[in-house]
Every structure is written in C-alpha cells, then in structure tokens.
Design an enzyme around this catalytic site. Sequence first.
Site, PDB file in Angstrom:
ATOM      1  N   GLU A 105       0.836  -1.215   0.000  1.00 18.65           N
ATOM      2  CA  GLU A 105       0.000   0.000   0.000  1.00 18.65           C
ATOM      3  C   GLU A 105       0.862   1.253   0.000  1.00 18.65           C
ATOM      4  O   GLU A 105       0.568   2.226  -0.692  1.00 18.65           O
ATOM      5  CB  GLU A 105      -0.941   0.016   1.214  1.00 18.65           C
ATOM      6  CG  GLU A 105      -1.954  -1.115   1.255  1.00 18.65           C
ATOM      7  CD  GLU A 105      -3.074  -0.963   0.233  1.00 18.65           C
ATOM      8  OE1 GLU A 105      -3.116   0.039  -0.496  1.00 18.65           O
ATOM      9  OE2 GLU A 105      -3.914  -1.881   0.167  1.00 18.65           O
ATOM     10  N   ARG A 133       0.561   3.772  -3.132  1.00 17.40           N
ATOM     11  CA  ARG A 133      -0.074   5.069  -2.858  1.00 17.40           C
ATOM     12  C   ARG A 133       0.966   6.165  -2.628  1.00 17.40           C
ATOM     13  O   ARG A 133       0.854   7.257  -3.177  1.00 17.40           O
ATOM     14  CB  ARG A 133      -0.967   4.981  -1.619  1.00 17.40           C
ATOM     15  CG  ARG A 133      -2.056   3.953  -1.775  1.00 17.40           C
ATOM     16  CD  ARG A 133      -3.083   4.080  -0.667  1.00 17.40           C
ATOM     17  NE  ARG A 133      -3.837   2.843  -0.543  1.00 17.40           N
ATOM     18  CZ  ARG A 133      -5.091   2.785  -0.140  1.00 17.40           C
ATOM     19  NH1 ARG A 133      -5.733   3.864   0.193  1.00 17.40           N
ATOM     20  NH2 ARG A 133      -5.710   1.621  -0.041  1.00 17.40           N
ATOM     21  N   ASP A 147      -4.672  -9.848  -8.496  1.00 17.19           N
ATOM     22  CA  ASP A 147      -4.883  -8.873  -9.583  1.00 17.19           C
ATOM     23  C   ASP A 147      -3.700  -8.056 -10.096  1.00 17.19           C
ATOM     24  O   ASP A 147      -3.254  -8.195 -11.235  1.00 17.19           O
ATOM     25  CB  ASP A 147      -6.029  -7.928  -9.180  1.00 17.19           C
ATOM     26  CG  ASP A 147      -5.870  -7.356  -7.772  1.00 17.19           C
ATOM     27  OD1 ASP A 147      -4.794  -7.519  -7.202  1.00 17.19           O
ATOM     28  OD2 ASP A 147      -6.828  -6.738  -7.279  1.00 17.19           O
ATOM     29  N   GLU A 154     -12.453   0.429  -9.891  1.00 19.00           N
ATOM     30  CA  GLU A 154     -12.089  -0.513 -10.968  1.00 19.00           C
ATOM     31  C   GLU A 154     -13.027  -0.505 -12.175  1.00 19.00           C
ATOM     32  O   GLU A 154     -12.578  -0.647 -13.322  1.00 19.00           O
ATOM     33  CB  GLU A 154     -11.987  -1.942 -10.411  1.00 19.00           C
ATOM     34  CG  GLU A 154     -10.811  -2.162  -9.461  1.00 19.00           C
ATOM     35  CD  GLU A 154     -11.015  -1.577  -8.080  1.00 19.00           C
ATOM     36  OE1 GLU A 154     -12.183  -1.290  -7.706  1.00 19.00           O
ATOM     37  OE2 GLU A 154     -10.019  -1.408  -7.357  1.00 19.00           O
TER      38      GLU A 154
HETATM   39  C1  DMJ Z   1      -6.527   0.646  -4.823  1.00 15.48           C
HETATM   40  O1  DMJ Z   1      -5.750   0.898  -3.709  1.00 15.48           O
HETATM   41  C2  DMJ Z   1      -5.695   0.051  -5.917  1.00 15.48           C
HETATM   42  O2  DMJ Z   1      -6.384   0.106  -7.110  1.00 15.48           O
HETATM   43  C3  DMJ Z   1      -5.357  -1.366  -5.641  1.00 15.48           C
HETATM   44  O3  DMJ Z   1      -4.592  -1.976  -6.644  1.00 15.48           O
HETATM   45  C4  DMJ Z   1      -6.642  -2.110  -5.494  1.00 15.48           C
HETATM   46  N1  DMJ Z   1      -7.517  -1.589  -4.526  1.00 15.48           N
HETATM   47  C5  DMJ Z   1      -7.696  -0.186  -4.374  1.00 15.48           C
HETATM   48  C6  DMJ Z   1      -8.979   0.359  -4.892  1.00 15.48           C
HETATM   49  O4  DMJ Z   1     -10.065  -0.467  -4.853  1.00 15.48           O
END
Ligand code: DMJ
Length: 646
Positions: A271, A275, A404, A538
């Site tokens: 994260e 981010r 994912d 998404e």
């Molecule tokens: C985000 O922090 C990013 O897109 C991550 O890869 C997946 N989840 C969240 C948003 O849903």
Amino acid sequence: MTTPALLPLSGRRIPPLSLGTSSFPHHRATLRLSEKFILLLILSAFITLCFGAFFFLPDSSKHKRFDLGLEDVLIPHVDTGKGGARIRDVTEGLSRIIRPSDYYPIEEEERLRNKIRADHEKALEEAKEKLKKSRDEIRAEIQTEKNKVAQEMKKKDSKPLPPVPIPNLVGINSEDPTDQDIREKRDKIKEMMKHAWDNYRQYGWGHNELKPIARKGHSTNIFGNSQMGATIVDALDTLYIMGLHDEFRQGQDWIDKNLDFSVNSEVSVFEVNIRFIGGLLAAYYLSGQEVFKIKAVQLAGKLLPAFNTPTGIPWAMVNLKSGVGRNWGWASAGSSILAEFGTLHMEFVHLSYLTGDPVYYNKVMHIRKLLQKMDRPNGLYPNYLNPRTGRWGQHHTSVGGLGDSFYEYLLKAWLMSDKMDTEARKMYDDAIEAIERHLIRKSNGGLTFIGEWKNGHLERKMGHLTCFAGGMFALGADGSRDDKAGHYLQLGAEIAHTCHESYDRTTLKLGPEAFKFDGGLEAAAVRQNEKYYILRPEVIETYWYMWRFTHDPKYRQWGWEAAQAIDKYCRVSGGFSGVKDVYSSSPAYDDVQQSFFLAETLKYLYLLFSNDDLLPLDNWVFNTEAHPLPVLHLANTTLSGNPAYR
Ligand code: DMJ
C-alpha cells in the site's frame, strides 16, 4: 479468509470486513497514544516510589532474605560471599557478583535518598500537571516532540540526488473538450474532487483518510499508527491534472514540512508503495518539484528491510523505524501475497532510474526470477507464497483480490520499458492464456465473468476488484501473441459489460463488492457482506481504458451514470462516504472517504471526459493506484550505469 477483520483495507485484495472500518479510526489510535503516555508517567512515578521506599525501610529489612520471586529481580540481597555478595537474576536464572564497593557509605546513602525523594516528588508533580491537561494539549505536546525528531531526521536524510535525464513528458496539459456537454460533465467531476479535498482539509488534514460524517480523521492498519497524510499524497496528481493548483500547493507544503518516515509504525509495503511512492513519483514527474522525488527515495529506503527474508520475497508489513517485517496473520501459512510482492516493479524501476542506484531494480528483478523458476499448477500463479521456504501456500488463484495487480504489473513493466522488457510481456501472455483457459467463463445469461480457482474448483464469483481486468485486456491487446489484439479488446468489452450489469442491477446503480453467477443469479451479490460499495475505481477504470481504445460513447454514458450515483448516494456535507448496501434505497454509510477515491475514481472519471492528449497512453503508464509514470526510453533494461545528467 479466516479472520477478515484483520485484512488490510485495499490493494486489490479481498477487503477487510470493511463496513466496520470505523473500528480502526486513526483518531482512536492517537488517543491511545496519549493515554499510553499518561499511563507511562504514572508507572514511572510508581516505580520511583517503590525504589525510594526501599531506602526508607529500616536497615534490617534490606538484608531480609526474600523468596525467589520478583523481588529478586528488583532488589539485591546478600547470598554468600567470598569477596562479594551474590545477586540472583530470576529472569535469567543466573547469578552475578557484586563487590562490597557496590554498597554506599552512610552520607552517600543519605544523599541518594534525598535525591530519590526529590525526583519522586518531581515526577509526581509532573504527572499531576499532565493529568490536568486536556487530551488535545497532550496530543499537541507529543506532536511537537515528533516534529522535532522529524526535523532532525530531515536534516540527516536530505542528501542531494544525482540529476538524471527526465523522460519525455508529453500531455501534462490539454485543451478543454470542445463539446459543451462533455466540458460540463468534466467540470462536475472537478467539483466533486474539490468537495472531497476541501472537507478532508477541514476535518482530516494530516490524517490518512477522512470520516466524512463524524468529520474527523480516519486510518486503517495498512498505514500503521502514524498520521502520514495518505489522502494528500494520493490526491496530488489528480489535483494537478485538474488544474487545482492552490490545492496542490497546500499538499506540497504539508509534505515538505510534515511528511516523516522515521516513525515507529508498521505499514503495508504494498500500500505504501502504490499510494505513497507511486503518488510522490507522479507528483514529481508532473510538477518537477524535487521534494517529491526526495521523499519517495527516503521512503523507499525504509521499505528495503522488508526484503530481508530467506528468499528475498518481501514481508507484507515492515516497521518503518526498526525495519522488522512480518506477514498478515490471516495469509495461508505465513505466506506473502502475490498481488503485494508482485506490485512493486513499476515504482522500483523508476526509483533506480532516478537515483542511479540499482538496489531497487535488483530487488524486483529477483522476485521475477524466482517466480519464473517455480512450477505453476495449470499454468496459474497461486496467490500465496511462503517467503521462508519459497513454496506456494494454498492453491488459490484470483484476478481479483490477492492476485490482480501482479498480472497488471507484468503488462505495465513491458509498456513502461518502451516495450523493451519482453520477458515481462511473455510472462503476462502466458499467465493470461492460463487465466482464459481456467477462470474465464460465460454465464447462462451470456455474461462473461472471471471466477476464482480454489483447491481444484472454479468459484463462479467475481469481485469489484476483478473488474479492472477489462481495462487490462484492452491495454494489452496491442502486442499480444499471435496477433490476437481483436480478441483481447473484445474480452475487455465483455468484462466492461458484465461489470456495468453488476451496477445496473442494483437499486443505487453502484456496484457491489462481489457478485455471483450461480443458478438463476447473474451479476448480483448474495451475502450481506458483499453488498457494499466503498468508492472503488475498478469499473470506471475499465470504462476509461475502453473509451480510449474504442471511443464507443457508451463508456462515457456508463461512467456518467456511476458519477451521478456516487454524487447522489455517497455525497454528504462532510465529503464522500461508502455505502453498506447497494440494493437498499436508504443505505447506511460506512463513514470512510477512501484515499483511492481521490487518487483513482475521480481521476479516471475526469480523464473519461477529457481529450485523449491528456496523459496519452503511449507516453504514460498508470500504476495500480492510477498514478501516471512516464515511459522510460532506456538503452537497456538493466539501468545500471544510468547517466547522471539532465
Ligand atoms: C486501490 O488501492 C488500488 O487500485 C489497488 O490496486 C486495489 N484496490 C484499491 C482500490 O479499490
């Protein structure tokens, strides 16, 4: 998922029982800190008291033999003696010798007693003073101390970085759309961004996220226990491309003065990478402000200890101060998560590029090499890998939570290298073929969905997170094996359609967290804890990619439907909140304004109503948190010997 309450909030992972996210408010963590501080003071006063009391006891009591117990640890006593007394340390089960000179002459003892008495009184006075203060005052004192330490660290850490050739930065600005209707829609998205930002600024400034109903700061365990301003860092590039320059400067100023990574805080490596490092790097490339690059590099240095495992597969979490790492308690047999350790590549390659230091590049390439060597059941990558043994954990495979963005980063590594990194492209192609063979199916009603592989059988369920894959298939169409570009673009369109259905079949026209394709049920959530919408991006992300590649107006139409639904059902006077049930006409709020709402959801919506020459996909690759990083035109992909000039 055995203990979902412990799950981190996001990151293409199955979310925590997020509707209870309010049970992890950062505010509360701060209060806990000040409460701990008071307790510590009282405890120290108490210990001083006990210690002092010993000196005030009649002399004989000092020589009294205690039974082996806690007293033996705290109080020395004479045992036997050949030139010394023995003190027993119960904790160690050992003895050590004290010499007679360890004892004090009478006057010295008297002096010590007085000193202890004085110290004791002083400590009690201080404790009383503290107790008189309000929580806010105590919190402010703690913050001042922290700032002092931060300033010290800042002085130490601000080494100048070598200058590097800045890549061709195309399309940072663009004309307004000529179509008035599109312009108005774009303005509306910008207004939503301003509403989210202004409220965060007013009520949650410096905290990681905002509670828009309680109107205070919010945080989750993925950010540790510090106020790291996640929303500020995540939102910067969106503010920049929307032309919200005053707001951008407010964020830059906070980062410059307050963003500090020398904190005793255990954070999620993934994260923080997507981010913070992604957000800082994008802000640097867009604005050219050095502070963002410097902060990104400082932070990356703090993540490196997470890679100190027997295999080099990083831990999920690392303590920014001590460098101690560990994995989530809920992950299969102490495993690291594919979507976490497999989603570092883009940012780490840029870090090596900008610093000329190959350490970051080597870390992510090591992960890739290790994965390449491993057997893959049915050609699929399981979600769990043990960093101690280098073996797979449970054989679960997902293109949604836990898996994912690993697939996404294989494709994007290739794109970001100006298509030089053909190894990454091959891994992507192989993985996608296996996914198509084993996980992608058509429902009875004709909807294409991506299921999850669990212990040898296919679960006919798709997550909101999985919907990003429509955009990924479209993005990877060009350059696909056997020239199947048309096929992958079509697959992207089918996933976009399915995900739109998951929105359209709800009361609020917002998508549930997960939806099934079982029996008569199509694209609908069944369980109560799958019915929430937490401002995730998404589905809109996929609409935007599909729009860029096809210009089919239905994608703008679908994006607009989603924007209107968010504005209608998630907007509150203090910002935007997730909702707990998209099938209810009067849903409860979860009272969290996620940082990815500003980083991703609103950015993709804004881009959907912008011209294609704003951040063109030939020049920019978006990380998994929607932070745009420029394509690197490198002479080779090793990055070593990166020339130091601008
Ligand atoms: C985000 O922090 C990013 O897109 C991550 O890869 C997946 N989840 C969240 C948003 O849903």
